[in-house]
Design an enzyme around this catalytic site. Structure first.
Site, PDB file in Angstrom:
ATOM      1  N   LYS A  27       0.837  -1.208   0.000  1.00  0.00           N
ATOM      2  CA  LYS A  27       0.000   0.000   0.000  1.00  0.00           C
ATOM      3  C   LYS A  27       0.874   1.261   0.000  1.00  0.00           C
ATOM      4  O   LYS A  27       0.643   2.198  -0.765  1.00  0.00           O
ATOM      5  CB  LYS A  27      -0.906  -0.019   1.246  1.00  0.00           C
ATOM      6  N   CYS A  59      -3.551  10.770   1.007  1.00  0.00           N
ATOM      7  CA  CYS A  59      -2.851   9.495   0.762  1.00  0.00           C
ATOM      8  C   CYS A  59      -1.448   9.720   0.193  1.00  0.00           C
ATOM      9  O   CYS A  59      -0.464   9.451   0.869  1.00  0.00           O
ATOM     10  CB  CYS A  59      -3.660   8.630  -0.202  1.00  0.00           C
TER      11      CYS A  59
HETATM   12  N1  LIG Z   1     -10.316   7.740   1.852  1.00  0.00           N
HETATM   13  C1  LIG Z   1      -9.545   7.133   0.963  1.00  0.00           C
HETATM   14  O1  LIG Z   1      -9.599   7.420  -0.223  1.00  0.00           O
HETATM   15  C2  LIG Z   1      -8.595   6.013   1.388  1.00  0.00           C
HETATM   16  C3  LIG Z   1      -8.072   5.181   0.402  1.00  0.00           C
HETATM   17  C4  LIG Z   1      -7.244   4.139   0.784  1.00  0.00           C
HETATM   18  C5  LIG Z   1      -6.933   3.972   2.138  1.00  0.00           C
HETATM   19  N2  LIG Z   1      -7.443   4.818   3.080  1.00  0.00           N
HETATM   20  C6  LIG Z   1      -7.096   4.570   4.483  1.00  0.00           C
HETATM   21  O2  LIG Z   1      -8.237   4.021   5.143  1.00  0.00           O
HETATM   22  C7  LIG Z   1      -8.239   4.434   6.505  1.00  0.00           C
HETATM   23  C8  LIG Z   1      -9.583   5.099   6.820  1.00  0.00           C
HETATM   24  O3  LIG Z   1      -9.671   6.259   6.003  1.00  0.00           O
HETATM   25  P1  LIG Z   1     -11.050   7.045   5.802  1.00  0.00           P
HETATM   26  O4  LIG Z   1     -10.819   7.948   4.649  1.00  0.00           O
HETATM   27  O5  LIG Z   1     -12.186   6.093   5.795  1.00  0.00           O
HETATM   28  O6  LIG Z   1     -11.084   7.890   7.164  1.00  0.00           O
HETATM   29  P2  LIG Z   1     -12.288   8.771   7.702  1.00  0.00           P
HETATM   30  O7  LIG Z   1     -11.673   9.836   8.532  1.00  0.00           O
HETATM   31  O8  LIG Z   1     -13.213   9.126   6.601  1.00  0.00           O
HETATM   32  O9  LIG Z   1     -13.101   7.763   8.670  1.00  0.00           O
HETATM   33  C9  LIG Z   1     -12.566   7.168   9.797  1.00  0.00           C
HETATM   34  C10 LIG Z   1     -13.701   6.961  10.808  1.00  0.00           C
HETATM   35  O10 LIG Z   1     -13.169   6.237  11.922  1.00  0.00           O
HETATM   36  C11 LIG Z   1     -13.788   6.733  13.109  1.00  0.00           C
HETATM   37  N3  LIG Z   1     -12.967   6.333  14.252  1.00  0.00           N
HETATM   38  C12 LIG Z   1     -11.821   6.906  14.725  1.00  0.00           C
HETATM   39  N4  LIG Z   1     -11.372   6.195  15.774  1.00  0.00           N
HETATM   40  C13 LIG Z   1     -12.223   5.163  15.968  1.00  0.00           C
HETATM   41  C14 LIG Z   1     -12.286   4.086  16.902  1.00  0.00           C
HETATM   42  N5  LIG Z   1     -11.351   3.924  17.822  1.00  0.00           N
HETATM   43  N6  LIG Z   1     -13.312   3.228  16.796  1.00  0.00           N
HETATM   44  C15 LIG Z   1     -14.280   3.365  15.847  1.00  0.00           C
HETATM   45  N7  LIG Z   1     -14.268   4.372  14.933  1.00  0.00           N
HETATM   46  C16 LIG Z   1     -13.248   5.251  15.004  1.00  0.00           C
HETATM   47  C17 LIG Z   1     -13.878   8.225  12.864  1.00  0.00           C
HETATM   48  O11 LIG Z   1     -14.854   8.817  13.708  1.00  0.00           O
HETATM   49  C18 LIG Z   1     -14.264   8.260  11.367  1.00  0.00           C
HETATM   50  O12 LIG Z   1     -15.670   8.282  11.189  1.00  0.00           O
HETATM   51  C19 LIG Z   1      -7.035   5.340   6.680  1.00  0.00           C
HETATM   52  O13 LIG Z   1      -5.948   4.588   7.152  1.00  0.00           O
HETATM   53  C20 LIG Z   1      -6.747   5.821   5.273  1.00  0.00           C
HETATM   54  O14 LIG Z   1      -5.408   6.189   5.095  1.00  0.00           O
HETATM   55  C21 LIG Z   1      -8.278   5.817   2.727  1.00  0.00           C
END
Ligand SMILES: NC(=O)c1ccc[n+]([C@@H]2O[C@H](COP(=O)([O-])OP(=O)(O)OC[C@H]3O[C@@H](n4cnc5c(N)ncnc54)[C@H](O)[C@@H]3O)[C@@H](O)[C@H]2O)c1
Length: 400
Positions: free
Chosen positions: A201, A255
């Site tokens: 990743k 990212c």
């Molecule tokens: N958004 C993208 O395009 C993308 C693409 C690939 C990978 N990622 C990775 O995926 C992961 C999540 O990204 P995202 O964009 O969904 O983030 P986001 O901020 O949209 O959502 C994360 C959610 O997790 C919740 N949260 C935080 N701590 C928590 C806990 N202890 N228990 C339960 N919920 C909790 C937050 O309230 C939030 O709603 C990250 O590591 C990111 O780097 C994101």
């Protein structure tokens, strides 16, 4: 099958909804009560194509519900944020906190998967956290890492159709995780170990960053040499084995501008090109800002008045409203604080902003003396261009 998805953001919610649409009973857990409440009403709190319909359907059918606490399940997914700290080190506190929350609910035969983008060895560390608290589960549960590589705006399609890399702490874990993903992923599931999957990743995003840095470096060289960089790249790409990306005002988003640091901070002596690429892409934004400040100074000397400057675009890439780590936003902020000019700020994808006073793009173009093209938004392509403006094109607005 029952699954708990920890984190209901841009990745967790679509994953929970797609799994639920295939008949898996999903509890989505989030620490934000508003998110939980919204989803339980069959609504969504983020903007993502098609997601609203799927969430509404699976909530109505009872396959998806949201809560603040996990329950017993067969599968636990960790999909919480992994930002970086001041020193560019990954902050895995959310991953650890979510992991600790589910530990009391784990039982023999369960599958635990981390999807959050994470530094190498995070999955092994979380396995240690689990086994320290529940030593009786050693060799009795399955643990894997399975990163997400979807494109925001096209998440539902890509979630089902992209290939996935699955890294288990042992082959049995990879196998168990693959069985789970097979229920809703049509892409190929590639099995490996945890460290390779974690690095995969980070490698994907670092590769993009390095390639964009090459284009950005070329753009600065060409500026000095009096060469149109877009024409140059188009011509170089006529070579059958050359494929150079396009330069811009830097690199942004949560990212590509973030993940390479997870490699650099853990392997500072080895990660030379990755680090230089990150620095080059960050520097490109400062280079652009310096060019604008210089252009304002020149205009003032020549015209004996301060110029009106239009900063065209704030988002981190074309046709979105996302400002996270945006170089255009950074450049605009620097121009606002350092240039001797009246500055017009334009972002057609945002109606209003708490810091920036946004101006209509067509009016700004007419009003300004100096036009700064920061983001190649589609609205900008249709503006009737005039030849009495000073234009600084950092995003190839005049190139196909
Ligand atoms: N958004 C993208 O395009 C993308 C693409 C690939 C990978 N990622 C990775 O995926 C992961 C999540 O990204 P995202 O964009 O969904 O983030 P986001 O901020 O949209 O959502 C994360 C959610 O997790 C919740 N949260 C935080 N701590 C928590 C806990 N202890 N228990 C339960 N919920 C909790 C937050 O309230 C939030 O709603 C990250 O590591 C990111 O780097 C994101």
């Amino acid at each position: 099958m029952k699954a708990v998805v920890m984190g209901l953001g841009y990745i967790g919610l679509p994953t929970a909804a797609i799994a639920a649409s295939k008949g898996i009973e999903v509890l989505g857990v989030d620490i934000n009560p508003n998110v939980v409440e919204t989803i339980n009403q069959g609504k969504i709190h983020i903007i993502e194509l098609e997601l609203d319909k799927i969430v509404k359907a699976v909530v109505e059918k009872g396959y998806l519900r949201a809560g603040l606490q996990p329950v017993s399940a067969d599968v636990f997914l960790i999909v919480v944020p992994t930002p970086f700290k001041q020193n560019h080190r990954a902050d895995t506190a959310y991953v650890e906190s979510a992991t600790r929350t589910i530990i009391p609910f784990l039982k023999e035969g369960d599958l635990f998967v981390i999807e959050s983008t994470s530094p190498v060895m995070t999955t092994e560390k979380m396995a240690s956290v689990i086994f320290k608290e529940r030593p009786e589960l050693q060799d009795k549960i399955y643990i894997a890492y399975c990163p997400e590589r979807v494109l925001p705006g096209n998440i539902i399609y890509e979630l089902e159709n992209n290939d996935r890399v699955i890294g288990g702490i042992n082959p049995e874990s990879s196998e168990k995780a693959a069985e789970f993903y097979l229920r809703f992923v049509k892409g190929v599931l590639h099995k490996t170990n945890t460290r390779t999957a974690e690095m995969c990743k980070l490698t994907e995003n670092s590769s993009r960053d390095v390639q964009i840095a090459f284009a950005n470096e070329l753009s600065m060289i060409c500026d000095k040499a009096g060469i149109n960089v877009w024409e140059l790249i188009e011509l170089a790409n006529k070579h059958p084995r050359v494929n150079i990306l396009q330069p811009g005002s830097g690199v942004g988003g949560h990212c590509i501008a973030v993940d390479p640091w997870f490699i650099v901070s853990d392997y500072p002596e080895q990660a030379n090109i990755i680090k230089r690429a990150r620095e080059t892409n960050d520097y490109k934004a400062d280079w652009c800002a310096n060019k604008v400040i210089e252009a304002c100074r020149k205009f003032e000397i020549e015209n004996e008045r301060e110029p009106v400057v239009a900063c065209m675009g704030l988002a981190f890439k074309p046709d979105i409203d996302d400002l996270r780590e945006s170089p255009a936003k950074y450049i605009t902020s620097r121009i606002l604080s350092e240039a001797r000019a009246e500055v017009l700020v334009i972002e057609p994808n945002i109606v209003s902003h708490k810091t920036f006073n946004l101006v209509n793009y067509a009016e700004a173009y007419q009003q300004a003396d100096i036009i700064i093209w920061l983001v190649r938004h589609k609205e900008f392509l249709s503006i009737d261009k005039r030849n009495d403006k000073i234009e600084l094109d950092f995003c190839g607005i005049y190139n196909e």
